[in-house]
Scaffold this motif. Structure first.
Motif, PDB file in Angstrom:
ATOM      1  N   TRP A  41      22.356 -30.536  -4.161  1.00 44.77           N
ATOM      2  CA  TRP A  41      23.410 -29.537  -4.048  1.00 44.77           C
ATOM      3  C   TRP A  41      22.772 -28.162  -4.097  1.00 44.77           C
ATOM      4  N   THR A  42      23.227 -27.285  -3.224  1.00 44.93           N
ATOM      5  CA  THR A  42      22.674 -25.941  -3.196  1.00 44.93           C
ATOM      6  C   THR A  42      23.662 -24.960  -2.595  1.00 44.93           C
ATOM      7  N   ASP A  43      23.631 -23.740  -3.073  1.00 47.76           N
ATOM      8  CA  ASP A  43      24.394 -22.669  -2.440  1.00 47.76           C
ATOM      9  C   ASP A  43      23.515 -21.933  -1.429  1.00 47.76           C
ATOM     10  N   LYS A  44      22.282 -22.421  -1.249  1.00 47.55           N
ATOM     11  CA  LYS A  44      21.329 -21.873  -0.275  1.00 47.55           C
ATOM     12  C   LYS A  44      21.111 -22.914   0.824  1.00 47.55           C
ATOM     13  N   PHE A  45      22.178 -23.265   1.496  1.00 44.88           N
ATOM     14  CA  PHE A  45      22.175 -24.370   2.448  1.00 44.88           C
ATOM     15  C   PHE A  45      21.117 -24.212   3.545  1.00 44.88           C
ATOM     16  N   ASP A  46      21.177 -23.122   4.292  1.00 42.83           N
ATOM     17  CA  ASP A  46      20.228 -22.923   5.389  1.00 42.83           C
ATOM     18  C   ASP A  46      18.800 -22.784   4.880  1.00 42.83           C
ATOM     19  N   GLU A  47      18.612 -22.045   3.779  1.00 41.25           N
ATOM     20  CA  GLU A  47      17.272 -21.864   3.203  1.00 41.25           C
ATOM     21  C   GLU A  47      16.682 -23.202   2.758  1.00 41.25           C
ATOM     22  N   PRO A  75      27.956 -27.195  -2.704  1.00 42.20           N
ATOM     23  CA  PRO A  75      28.916 -27.701  -3.699  1.00 42.20           C
ATOM     24  C   PRO A  75      30.342 -27.556  -3.158  1.00 42.20           C
ATOM     25  N   ASN A  76      31.182 -28.539  -3.484  1.00 42.31           N
ATOM     26  CA  ASN A  76      32.560 -28.440  -3.016  1.00 42.31           C
ATOM     27  C   ASN A  76      33.432 -27.765  -4.078  1.00 42.31           C
ATOM     28  N   GLU A  77      34.663 -27.472  -3.711  1.00 44.67           N
ATOM     29  CA  GLU A  77      35.554 -26.718  -4.605  1.00 44.67           C
ATOM     30  C   GLU A  77      35.909 -27.482  -5.881  1.00 44.67           C
ATOM     31  N   HIS A  78      35.670 -28.783  -5.927  1.00 46.91           N
ATOM     32  CA  HIS A  78      36.013 -29.588  -7.104  1.00 46.91           C
ATOM     33  C   HIS A  78      34.882 -29.658  -8.120  1.00 46.91           C
ATOM     34  N   THR A  79      33.737 -29.093  -7.775  1.00 45.66           N
ATOM     35  CA  THR A  79      32.572 -29.193  -8.643  1.00 45.66           C
ATOM     36  C   THR A  79      32.116 -27.805  -9.077  1.00 45.66           C
ATOM     37  N   PRO A  80      32.170 -27.519 -10.379  1.00 50.68           N
ATOM     38  CA  PRO A  80      31.650 -26.220 -10.826  1.00 50.68           C
ATOM     39  C   PRO A  80      30.154 -26.132 -10.492  1.00 50.68           C
ATOM     40  N   PHE A  81      29.746 -24.995  -9.973  1.00 55.20           N
ATOM     41  CA  PHE A  81      28.352 -24.849  -9.568  1.00 55.20           C
ATOM     42  C   PHE A  81      27.940 -23.403  -9.769  1.00 55.20           C
ATOM     43  N   GLU A  82      27.134 -23.173 -10.798  1.00 62.96           N
ATOM     44  CA  GLU A  82      26.626 -21.832 -11.028  1.00 62.96           C
ATOM     45  C   GLU A  82      25.183 -21.726 -10.587  1.00 62.96           C
TER      46      GLU A  82
END
Length: 113
Positions: free
Chosen positions: A3-9, A46-53
């Motif tokens: 899981w990542t908020d840096k998808f393309d990277e 991460p999807n909207e149902h999963t907290p992800f900091e």
């Protein structure tokens, strides 16, 4: 699944640095499947149902290989190193790097083979 908020990277890291190939990618879902030889990993936002900091993973991803020295030579100058290549008492020759998210990737070769 990484899981990542840096998808393309993250896709860039695994394809350009490690040598994976994109098998499938769906930008609407924020999901991709990558492979190299017999290893397959999935990258996902991460999807909207999963907290992800930030990524929280208390382990490592371990890759067994028959070419650990060659991988070390390819990666040592272009990746963030956790520990350099070494022979360990448990009969493994291994090293570890961090991916662009901070996940620990270990690469090892069995010395008994």
């Amino acid at each position: 699944m990484i899981w990542t908020d840096k998808f393309d990277e993250t896709i860039d890291f695994y394809t350009k640095i490690i040598g994976f190939i994109v098998g499938e990618r769906n930008d609407d879902w924020g999901w991709a499947s990558l492979y190299k030889d017999e290893v397959e990993i999935m990258i996902a936002k991460p999807n909207e149902h999963t907290p992800f900091e930030k990524p929280i993973f208390t382990g490592s991803f371990y890759f067994n290989t028959d070419q650990v020295d060659e991988l070390w030579e390819e990666l040592k100058d272009i990746a963030k190193i956790c520990y350099e290549i070494e022979n360990f008492e448990w009969e493994m020759r291994e090293f570890a790097i961090y991916d662009n998210n901070g996940y620990l990737l270990q690469f090892g070769q069995d010395l008994e083979k």
